[in-house]
Write a protein that holds these residues in place. Structure first.
Motif, PDB file in Angstrom:
ATOM      1  N   ALA A 142       3.376   7.165 -27.976  1.00 14.66           N
ATOM      2  CA  ALA A 142       3.018   7.363 -26.570  1.00 14.66           C
ATOM      3  C   ALA A 142       3.117   8.831 -26.172  1.00 14.66           C
ATOM      4  O   ALA A 142       2.179   9.400 -25.600  1.00 14.66           O
ATOM      5  N   VAL A 143       4.238   9.458 -26.459  1.00 13.69           N
ATOM      6  CA  VAL A 143       4.434  10.859 -26.081  1.00 13.69           C
ATOM      7  C   VAL A 143       3.640  11.773 -27.013  1.00 13.69           C
ATOM      8  O   VAL A 143       2.875  12.642 -26.572  1.00 13.69           O
ATOM      9  N   GLY A 163       3.559   8.004 -39.450  1.00 11.86           N
ATOM     10  CA  GLY A 163       4.081   7.193 -40.549  1.00 11.86           C
ATOM     11  C   GLY A 163       3.102   6.310 -41.296  1.00 11.86           C
ATOM     12  O   GLY A 163       3.547   5.414 -42.016  1.00 11.86           O
ATOM     13  N   LYS A 167      -2.638   5.892 -39.088  1.00  6.10           N
ATOM     14  CA  LYS A 167      -2.321   6.773 -37.957  1.00  6.10           C
ATOM     15  C   LYS A 167      -2.862   8.192 -38.205  1.00  6.10           C
ATOM     16  O   LYS A 167      -3.393   8.840 -37.298  1.00  6.10           O
ATOM     17  N   TYR A 183       4.372  11.228 -43.155  1.00  4.98           N
ATOM     18  CA  TYR A 183       5.699  11.656 -43.623  1.00  4.98           C
ATOM     19  C   TYR A 183       6.303  10.687 -44.641  1.00  4.98           C
ATOM     20  O   TYR A 183       7.245  11.035 -45.352  1.00  4.98           O
ATOM     21  N   ASN A 206       9.893  14.595 -31.702  1.00  2.00           N
ATOM     22  CA  ASN A 206      10.176  13.241 -31.206  1.00  2.00           C
ATOM     23  C   ASN A 206      11.107  12.459 -32.119  1.00  2.00           C
ATOM     24  O   ASN A 206      11.532  11.360 -31.757  1.00  2.00           O
ATOM     25  N   CYS A 228      12.700  16.314 -27.873  1.00  3.25           N
ATOM     26  CA  CYS A 228      12.367  15.208 -26.968  1.00  3.25           C
ATOM     27  C   CYS A 228      13.115  13.949 -27.340  1.00  3.25           C
ATOM     28  O   CYS A 228      13.663  13.263 -26.488  1.00  3.25           O
ATOM     29  N   TYR A 234      18.256   6.680 -34.374  1.00  6.16           N
ATOM     30  CA  TYR A 234      18.747   5.727 -33.369  1.00  6.16           C
ATOM     31  C   TYR A 234      19.421   4.496 -33.981  1.00  6.16           C
ATOM     32  O   TYR A 234      20.322   3.922 -33.383  1.00  6.16           O
ATOM     33  N   ILE A 259      13.982  18.318 -23.388  1.00  5.05           N
ATOM     34  CA  ILE A 259      13.167  18.011 -22.210  1.00  5.05           C
ATOM     35  C   ILE A 259      13.845  16.878 -21.439  1.00  5.05           C
ATOM     36  O   ILE A 259      13.867  15.736 -21.899  1.00  5.05           O
ATOM     37  N   LEU A 304       8.023  -1.512 -32.506  1.00  2.00           N
ATOM     38  CA  LEU A 304       8.007  -0.081 -32.159  1.00  2.00           C
ATOM     39  C   LEU A 304       8.900   0.705 -33.111  1.00  2.00           C
ATOM     40  O   LEU A 304       8.528   1.772 -33.606  1.00  2.00           O
ATOM     41  N   ASN A 309       3.196   0.443 -33.417  1.00  2.00           N
ATOM     42  CA  ASN A 309       2.360   0.813 -32.261  1.00  2.00           C
ATOM     43  C   ASN A 309       1.522   2.059 -32.517  1.00  2.00           C
ATOM     44  O   ASN A 309       1.948   2.997 -33.181  1.00  2.00           O
TER      45      ASN A 309
HETATM   46  N1  LIG Z   1      13.424  13.405 -23.376  1.00  2.00           N
HETATM   47  C1  LIG Z   1      12.895  12.435 -22.659  1.00  2.00           C
HETATM   48  O1  LIG Z   1      12.987  12.416 -21.448  1.00  2.00           O
HETATM   49  C2  LIG Z   1      12.128  11.345 -23.386  1.00  2.00           C
HETATM   50  C3  LIG Z   1      11.209  10.556 -22.673  1.00  2.00           C
HETATM   51  C4  LIG Z   1      10.446   9.617 -23.399  1.00  2.00           C
HETATM   52  C5  LIG Z   1      10.643   9.442 -24.759  1.00  2.00           C
HETATM   53  N2  LIG Z   1      11.580  10.197 -25.410  1.00  2.00           N
HETATM   54  C6  LIG Z   1      11.755  10.085 -26.873  1.00  2.00           C
HETATM   55  O2  LIG Z   1      10.508  10.489 -27.445  1.00  2.00           O
HETATM   56  C7  LIG Z   1      10.296   9.805 -28.672  1.00  2.00           C
HETATM   57  C8  LIG Z   1       8.930   9.106 -28.615  1.00  2.00           C
HETATM   58  O3  LIG Z   1       8.988   8.087 -27.621  1.00  2.00           O
HETATM   59  P1  LIG Z   1       7.726   7.156 -27.363  1.00  2.00           P
HETATM   60  O4  LIG Z   1       8.067   6.312 -26.202  1.00  2.00           O
HETATM   61  O5  LIG Z   1       6.508   8.000 -27.342  1.00  2.00           O
HETATM   62  O6  LIG Z   1       7.730   6.226 -28.659  1.00  2.00           O
HETATM   63  P2  LIG Z   1       6.536   6.054 -29.677  1.00  2.00           P
HETATM   64  O7  LIG Z   1       6.363   7.373 -30.378  1.00  2.00           O
HETATM   65  O8  LIG Z   1       5.369   5.435 -29.008  1.00  2.00           O
HETATM   66  O9  LIG Z   1       7.106   4.967 -30.697  1.00  2.00           O
HETATM   67  C9  LIG Z   1       8.114   5.271 -31.570  1.00  2.00           C
HETATM   68  C10 LIG Z   1       7.517   5.770 -32.912  1.00  2.00           C
HETATM   69  O10 LIG Z   1       8.554   6.398 -33.642  1.00  2.00           O
HETATM   70  C11 LIG Z   1       8.197   6.418 -35.000  1.00  2.00           C
HETATM   71  N3  LIG Z   1       9.385   6.230 -35.826  1.00  2.00           N
HETATM   72  C12 LIG Z   1      10.189   5.148 -35.909  1.00  2.00           C
HETATM   73  N4  LIG Z   1      11.179   5.372 -36.814  1.00  2.00           N
HETATM   74  C13 LIG Z   1      10.960   6.620 -37.308  1.00  2.00           C
HETATM   75  C14 LIG Z   1      11.626   7.421 -38.282  1.00  2.00           C
HETATM   76  N5  LIG Z   1      12.729   6.989 -38.934  1.00  2.00           N
HETATM   77  N6  LIG Z   1      11.139   8.664 -38.545  1.00  2.00           N
HETATM   78  C15 LIG Z   1      10.051   9.123 -37.901  1.00  2.00           C
HETATM   79  N7  LIG Z   1       9.362   8.404 -36.973  1.00  2.00           N
HETATM   80  C16 LIG Z   1       9.831   7.173 -36.682  1.00  2.00           C
HETATM   81  C17 LIG Z   1       7.193   5.264 -35.205  1.00  2.00           C
HETATM   82  O11 LIG Z   1       5.942   5.826 -35.603  1.00  2.00           O
HETATM   83  P3  LIG Z   1       5.611   6.173 -37.148  1.00  2.00           P
HETATM   84  O12 LIG Z   1       4.680   5.082 -37.602  1.00  2.00           O
HETATM   85  O13 LIG Z   1       4.971   7.508 -37.063  1.00  2.00           O
HETATM   86  O14 LIG Z   1       6.904   6.153 -37.919  1.00  2.00           O
HETATM   87  C18 LIG Z   1       7.057   4.638 -33.820  1.00  2.00           C
HETATM   88  O15 LIG Z   1       5.735   4.236 -33.544  1.00  2.00           O
HETATM   89  C19 LIG Z   1      11.464   8.859 -28.849  1.00  2.00           C
HETATM   90  O16 LIG Z   1      12.407   9.491 -29.683  1.00  2.00           O
HETATM   91  C20 LIG Z   1      12.006   8.696 -27.434  1.00  2.00           C
HETATM   92  O17 LIG Z   1      13.358   8.359 -27.437  1.00  2.00           O
HETATM   93  C21 LIG Z   1      12.324  11.146 -24.750  1.00  2.00           C
END
Ligand SMILES: NC(=O)c1ccc[n+]([C@@H]2O[C@H](COP(=O)([O-])OP(=O)(O)OC[C@H]3O[C@@H](n4cnc5c(N)ncnc54)[C@H](OP(=O)(O)O)[C@@H]3O)[C@@H](O)[C@H]2O)c1
Length: 317
Positions: A142-143, A163, A167, A183, A206, A228, A234, A259, A304, A309
């Motif tokens: 998403a981000v 991943g 994608k 990766y 991310n 981010c 996690y 951020i 997720l 996703n």
């Molecule tokens: N700072 C803030 O205010 C803020 C706000 C929103 C979100 N966030 C953070 O931003 C990140 C992205 O959030 P999102 O909502 O956009 O989620 P997202 O990227 O839509 O979904 C999570 C993705 O993370 C990847 N992932 C899962 N395990 C992984 C691993 N071990 N190594 C690498 N990639 C992995 C997966 O894609 P792959 O198929 O590529 O592995 C999964 O699709 C998250 O870490 C979230 O906590 C922070």
């Protein structure tokens, strides 16, 4: 008396969350008091804390029955929201504006918390300039998918890390990323070095962990890093071993900043208006991975974490 369903954690996660770690419960909602409204969920954002709801009944000033509202109220299909309960660090319920022909579920994606995080994290912290090279991890999420496309609009060369080959293809063929790296099947440090022979000017992180170390090794002097999320850590059961980012930060004089989206939320209208314009001009594409049915929310959440996703993951209640 209105009945509602909610999904609760039945068992503390051990490593990756499993569907069996959750259960559905029923609860009875109280009659509305002044300052409260009854909201019926339409979409759940798989984050897992946001929802998009329709107000069924309201005694809360400024919120009328029939309007749509985004809030942070857990995995519930109906809930009574008390405005005074929203606390200082939780954003107040956001009334959803009319986006015309665009789906209202974008209020959980591009026109919501992920979109604002991408927009402000990139522009405020990565500070992209034409001709520079930017790397984004979690690039197909998403981000990340929004970050990469805005960086392209700003004239950067964009390298995405995700991943799966599907994608990688989506990022390059559909979203116009210059390069994309799987990766799971690549040596990330070498692949980034090959894609960015002059080095990386800005990194939007991310995922954290070892993958990010591999990117930092390729940063140019005085590079900028937007921290981010660290989704790669996690679900670890033990505290991760400390990494040695200091070496790269020191050697390359990097600037790293977290951020904090909530502190920029007051500027969201500017971000959403510009992104809506880019969508209408065909410069910014969005994608949603929609899971149907409230009770499937745990599956969507587990999916997720496994990377199922593309773009924003939502549950259609
Ligand atoms: N700072 C803030 O205010 C803020 C706000 C929103 C979100 N966030 C953070 O931003 C990140 C992205 O959030 P999102 O909502 O956009 O989620 P997202 O990227 O839509 O979904 C999570 C993705 O993370 C990847 N992932 C899962 N395990 C992984 C691993 N071990 N190594 C690498 N990639 C992995 C997966 O894609 P792959 O198929 O590529 O592995 C999964 O699709 C998250 O870490 C979230 O906590 C922070």
């Amino acid at each position: 008396m209105t009945e509602a369903r909610k999904i609760v954690i039945a068992k503390r996660f051990e490593g990756e969350p499993k569907v069996t770690d959750f259960r559905v419960e029923t609860e009875r909602l109280p009659a509305l008091q002044d300052g409260q409204m009854l909201c019926e969920t339409r979409y759940i954002s798989v984050d897992p804390y946001q929802r998009l709801s329709r107000i069924v009944e309201s005694r809360a000033p400024g919120y009328a029955a029939g309007q749509y509202v985004v809030g942070f109220w857990g995995w519930r299909d109906r809930t009574v929201v008390t405005l005074a309960d929203t606390g200082s660090d939780i954003l107040p319920p956001m009334l959803v504006p009319d986006y015309g022909d665009l789906p209202m579920s974008l209020s959980l994606g591009v026109f919501g918390m992920p979109g604002a995080t991408a927009y402000f994290g990139l522009l405020d912290i990565c500070d992209p300039k034409p001709g520079e090279t930017l790397v984004v991890s979690g690039a197909a999420g998403a981000v990340g998918s929004i970050v990469g496309q805005i960086a392209r609009i700003k004239g950067c060369k964009v390298i995405g890390i995700a991943g799966s080959d599907a994608k990688v293809n989506w990022l390059k063929e559909e979203l116009g990323f210059d390069e994309a790296i799987n990766y799971k099947t690549s040596d990330v440090e070498k692949a980034v070095a090959a894609a960015a022979p002059s080095g990386v000017d800005a990194y939007f992180d991310n995922v954290g962990g070892a993958l990010s170390q591999a990117v930092l090794s390729n940063m140019r002097p005085r590079g900028r890093v937007c921290l981010c999320g660290s989704i790669s850590t996690y679900n670890q059961e033990s505290v991760p071993t400390a990494s040695v980012a200091e070496t790269q930060v020191q050697d390359r004089q990097l600037r790293m900043e977290w951020i904090k989206m909530s502190s920029r939320w007051g500027r969201r209208d500017v971000a959403f208006a510009e992104m809506a314009q880019w969508i209408r001009e065909g410069k910014l594409k969005y994608r949603e991975t929609v899971t149907d049915g409230f009770e499937k929310t745990p599956q969507a959440f587990v999916g997720l974490m496994k990377g199922e996703n593309f773009g924003k993951a939502v549950v259609k209640v």
